[in-house]
Design an enzyme around this catalytic site. Structure first.
Site, PDB file in Angstrom:
ATOM      1  N   ASP A   1     -20.746 -16.818 -14.557  1.00 46.32           N
ATOM      2  CA  ASP A   1     -21.353 -17.541 -14.919  1.00 46.32           C
ATOM      3  C   ASP A   1     -20.436 -18.682 -15.579  1.00 46.32           C
ATOM      4  O   ASP A   1     -19.623 -18.571 -14.577  1.00 46.32           O
ATOM      5  CB  ASP A   1     -22.448 -16.996 -16.219  1.00 46.32           C
ATOM      6  CG  ASP A   1     -23.356 -17.704 -16.481  1.00 46.32           C
ATOM      7  OD1 ASP A   1     -23.346 -18.962 -16.192  1.00 46.32           O
ATOM      8  OD2 ASP A   1     -24.401 -17.510 -16.947  1.00 46.32           O
TER       9      ASP A   1
HETATM   10  C1  NOJ Z   1     -25.211 -20.494 -17.588  1.00 44.45           C
HETATM   11  C2  NOJ Z   1     -27.295 -20.377 -17.536  1.00 44.45           C
HETATM   12  O1  NOJ Z   1     -26.116 -18.415 -18.433  1.00 44.45           O
HETATM   13  C3  NOJ Z   1     -27.044 -19.676 -15.998  1.00 44.45           C
HETATM   14  O2  NOJ Z   1     -27.940 -18.991 -15.990  1.00 44.45           O
HETATM   15  C4  NOJ Z   1     -26.980 -20.928 -15.417  1.00 44.45           C
HETATM   16  O3  NOJ Z   1     -27.589 -20.716 -14.086  1.00 44.45           O
HETATM   17  C5  NOJ Z   1     -25.552 -21.810 -15.252  1.00 44.45           C
HETATM   18  N1  NOJ Z   1     -25.006 -22.133 -16.953  1.00 44.45           N
HETATM   19  C6  NOJ Z   1     -25.773 -22.587 -14.476  1.00 44.45           C
HETATM   20  O4  NOJ Z   1     -26.149 -23.742 -15.386  1.00 44.45           O
END
Ligand code: NOJ
Length: 766
Positions: free
Chosen positions: A300
């Site tokens: 993430d």
């Molecule tokens: C953080 C989020 O937790 C995740 O779900 C998302 O896909 C990414 N950022 C990218 O935006």
């Protein structure tokens, strides 16, 4: 016109392109294009031609230069990113969107780097792209798997036309905590429903053939247990045991994997002391070995570097080492793989075989997408223009929006509304809001593009409509990236609202949360109506009791006062671009509401986490009226306000007694059936739900577990028999070693219209 058909890339065209691509290319990994060669093999051949730097580059994902969906990187990074892109040190970009911009970065990767490996372009296509469908928890309330799949298919169609080929969806995190802002992104609290929806969404995004230009790779996230954060506070610590992990958290991930999901994303949380990103047990032992998963895992946003703050790694180099060893294949926005992996190999701290494995997984998905056949296949300006916002996509958005609405209360049949001769007062800032209904995670959609409730209602001309905004819900900017400010004091709008309510036959009050009050980083400790809305509701109630409360929200709300006092309550979530049209159709009865809650609504926030599949405890019942020695609260009931699976219709369904073919022997078929009759005056849909209770087991089982459901449509007076088959799959469970087991003994089988049904029979497995 069916845009899907028009823009399907003919297979022969792909074939011709692939031949040209590989033969014309002067790159050193050129080999004979042959459809017999698997993507796996192709990835292997390409891998053998790559330098270590190029390999590490494939594992590096950069945010684009325009949108941000995480803490913004330091200034000056854009220049470095461009340079790295040119040097073949970037394998993927996220938040680059639109044909023009995607084309620009793809061109650099393909035409300016030594090997010309195309980028995989990721984006959070969570519930639509430009045309927004209901937030995922709302779609889950439809229990309509076909409509959910179609919604994902439309999202893939529209986003792929804008250059995107990878979505960070579906989020399949089970959560029992309405305080957690991200419940809006998932399918609710139940692993069975969650698994079915995970499958539908993966199929919708990826289609039957990933190499077509209107299908995109999906991503099951967040692996794992992100939805179990302590106190419902986002990013917070998670500590859950094996039984919960296997029986509650893992099933939707397994379903996504079985549906062929191409990627997984790990999560921000630590799980039992080890951050998910550095968790070898999760990513290698369970995912890649036990489940034999052959796609890739992306971290993430910044989650590799966050292991330092977690207190799990010493510094960036250590974090990169741990993440790679644990099985994180691609680094999203930590920049640590690029900075450290080469040194770590030189120092013998990580094996090159781990890098090879990660890169092979990434390349394989790129081959499967057909990016090597035509890296610009998603980059057709004309296609983008024609598909964006097309009628087909909007029709699907309206269809699922209607199906997502849940009728929570309808005393005295205030609904459906009469179509003529009424004076209807519409009250609430959310009623005219054209941005909030888009919900969160709708980065590509323009503000002010949703149909508001006011607009939807105004299409019906037979009634007199008056509108008062009442007090503002928000103050200042409403945007994805910054904290929203709620109006908690200014009641200057009350007077006008009260005046119009006095004169009306019916008052529609559109209240709830702004679209940016749920989602990432939007946890709340108070889940009542925000700001001065509760006060407004009570003031209006004093002058007119004929109120229909239309809730807009991204999570279950605690609305006990409304439930006691307001005759009709409609759960309308955040329904996307077509929101107002869908709500008006339901209010006027042109669509008979059929949604059922995918998550329990508490009486008050103190009951949270509250969920239907709880354990009984040793003291479930009061031994006497005055007794304190049983599992309960002194100031509130144990039961929810609205249970999981609950939702009303404008008609009524009657359930017959459950019949069972044999009630003891799994070697013979066990079929349970029930007759459902529509005893009302309207055609309607009902979600028939089957729950089991395993009465005693070597690991205690929940008081109810959903194990089957069927969506039925019945004409007035019509009766249908629904059959469910019970097998080892429905009656077994995971033990604390993660093994699926089936135990003999007593079961109760329930079939009804929500999780509190008492329509049951018994079964004794011998
Ligand atoms: C953080 C989020 O937790 C995740 O779900 C998302 O896909 C990414 N950022 C990218 O935006």
């Amino acid at each position: 016109m069916n845009v899907l058909k028009k823009y399907k890339t003919p297979l022969f065209f792909i074939g011709v392109l692939s031949v040209l691509w590989f033969f014309e290319s002067s790159f050193s990994y050129k080999y004979e294009a042959d459809s017999i060669i698997s993507s796996d093999k192709k990835a292997e051949i390409l891998l053998s031609k790559m330098t270590l730097e190029e390999k590490i580059g494939q594992m590096n994902q950069y945010n684009g230069f325009w949108d941000f969906t995480g803490p913004s990187p330091k200034s000056g990074d854009a220049e470095k990113k461009h340079q790295d892109l040119k040097n073949g040190l970037v394998g993927s970009m996220l938040n680059v969107r639109g044909v023009k911009d995607v084309m620009a970065v793809q061109k650099i990767a393909v035409e300016e780097t030594r090997l010309g490996i195309p980028l995989i372009i990721g984006f959070d296509v969570i519930h639509g792209y430009k045309t927004i469908s209901p937030i995922p928890i709302a779609e889950a309330a439809s229990w309509d798997l076909e409509a959910i799949q179609k919604s994902a298919e439309m999202a893939a169609l529209e986003s792929s036309a804008a250059g995107i080929n990878w979505t960070f969806a579906p989020m399949v995190d089970i959560s029992r905590d309405a305080r957690w802002g991200r419940v809006m992104e998932g399918a609710g609290e139940d692993p069975f429903l969650g698994s079915k929806i995970a499958t539908a969404r993966v199929k919708g995004f990826q289609g039957e053939n990933l190499s077509l230009n209107f299908t995109i790779a999906a991503c099951a996230k967040h692996f794992a247990a992100y939805g179990f954060s302590e106190g419902g506070r986002d990013y917070n610590t998670v500590d859950v045991g094996t039984s919960t992990l296997y029986n509650m958290v893992f099933p939707p991930f397994i379903a996504a994997k079985d549906a062929g999901v191409k990627t997984f994303m790990n999560s921000f949380n630590e799980l039992n002391g080890i951050p998910a990103t550095g968790n070898e047990y999760l990513q290698r032992d369970v995912l890649k070995e036990e489940w034999n998963y052959d796609g890739f895992v992306v971290s993430d946003w910044g989650s590799i570097s966050e292991m330092i703050a977690h207190g799990y790694t010493k510094d960036g180099s250590h974090a990169a080492e741990i993440a790679l060893i644990a099985g994180s294949d691609m680094d999203m926005e930590s920049y640590l793989y690029l900075a450290h992996l080469k040194n770590l190999v030189d120092e013998d701290k990580v094996e090159i075989a781990l890098i090879d494995d990660a890169v092979k997984r990434i390349l394989k998905v790129k081959f499967e997408l057909g990016l090597f056949d035509d890296p610009y296949k998603y980059c057709d300006l004309k296609r983008e223009e024609e598909i964006t916002g097309s009628k087909e996509i909007n029709d699907a958005a309206l269809d699922i929006a209607k199906k997502s609405i849940v009728l929570l209360k309808n005393e005295g049949n205030l609904l459906p509304l009469k179509k003529e001769g009424q004076h209807i007062a519409i009250i609430g800032a959310l009623a005219s809001d054209k941005t909030s209904p888009l919900g969160n995670w709708r980065l590509a959609a323009d503000d002010d593009t949703a149909i508001s409730v006011l607009e939807g209602m105004s299409k019906y001309k037979g009634n007199l409509i008056s509108y008062s905004k009442g007090p503002d819900l928000t103050i200042g900017k409403t945007e994805f990236i910054t904290q929203l400010k709620i109006n908690t004091g200014d009641k200057s709008g009350f007077k006008e609202a009260i005046t119009i309510a006095k004169e009306a036959d019916i008052v529609l009050m559109v209240l709830g949360e702004h679209g940016f009050q749920s989602g990432e980083g939007r946890s709340r400790t108070d889940i009542g109506l925000p700001g001065v809305q509760q006060e407004l509701l009570e003031e209006i109630f004093k002058v007119n009791k004929n109120i229909v409360l239309i809730l807009n929200n991204g999570r279950p709300l605690a609305i006990s006062w409304a439930d006691e006092n307001i005759p009709s309550i409609v759960e309308a979530w955040q329904l996307g671009t077509q929101s107002g049209n869908a709500i008006a159709e339901v209010l006027y009865g042109d669509y008979n509401p059929s949604g059922k809650l995918p998550m329990t609504f508490p009486r008050n926030v103190g009951q949270v986490p509250i969920y239907y599949n709880y354990k009984n405890t040793g003291r479930p019942n009061s031994p006497g009226p005055e007794s304190v020695f049983w599992s309960h609260y002194n100031d509130e009931k144990n039961t929810p306000l609205y249970p999981f699976g609950y939702g009303l219709s404008y008609t009524t369904f009657n359930y017959g007694t459950i019949k069972i073919t044999n009630s003891f022997d799994l070697d013979q078929k066990i079929t349970v059936s029930v007759a459902i009759t529509n005893i009302g005056k309207r055609k309607g849909k009902e979600v028939v739900q089957l729950y089991i209770r395993d009465k005693y087991a070597s690991i205690t089982r929940p008081v109810k577990e959903l194990k089957g459901f069927e969506l039925l449509e019945l004409l007035p007076g019509e009766k249908k028999i629904v059959d469910f088959e019970l097998t080892e799959k429905e009656l077994g469970f995971y033990d604390n070693d993660g093994e699926w087991i089936l135990e003999k003994g007593d079961f109760e089988i329930f079939i009804g219209g929500n999780s509190q049904t008492n329509n049951k029979t018994t079964l004794e497995l011998k």
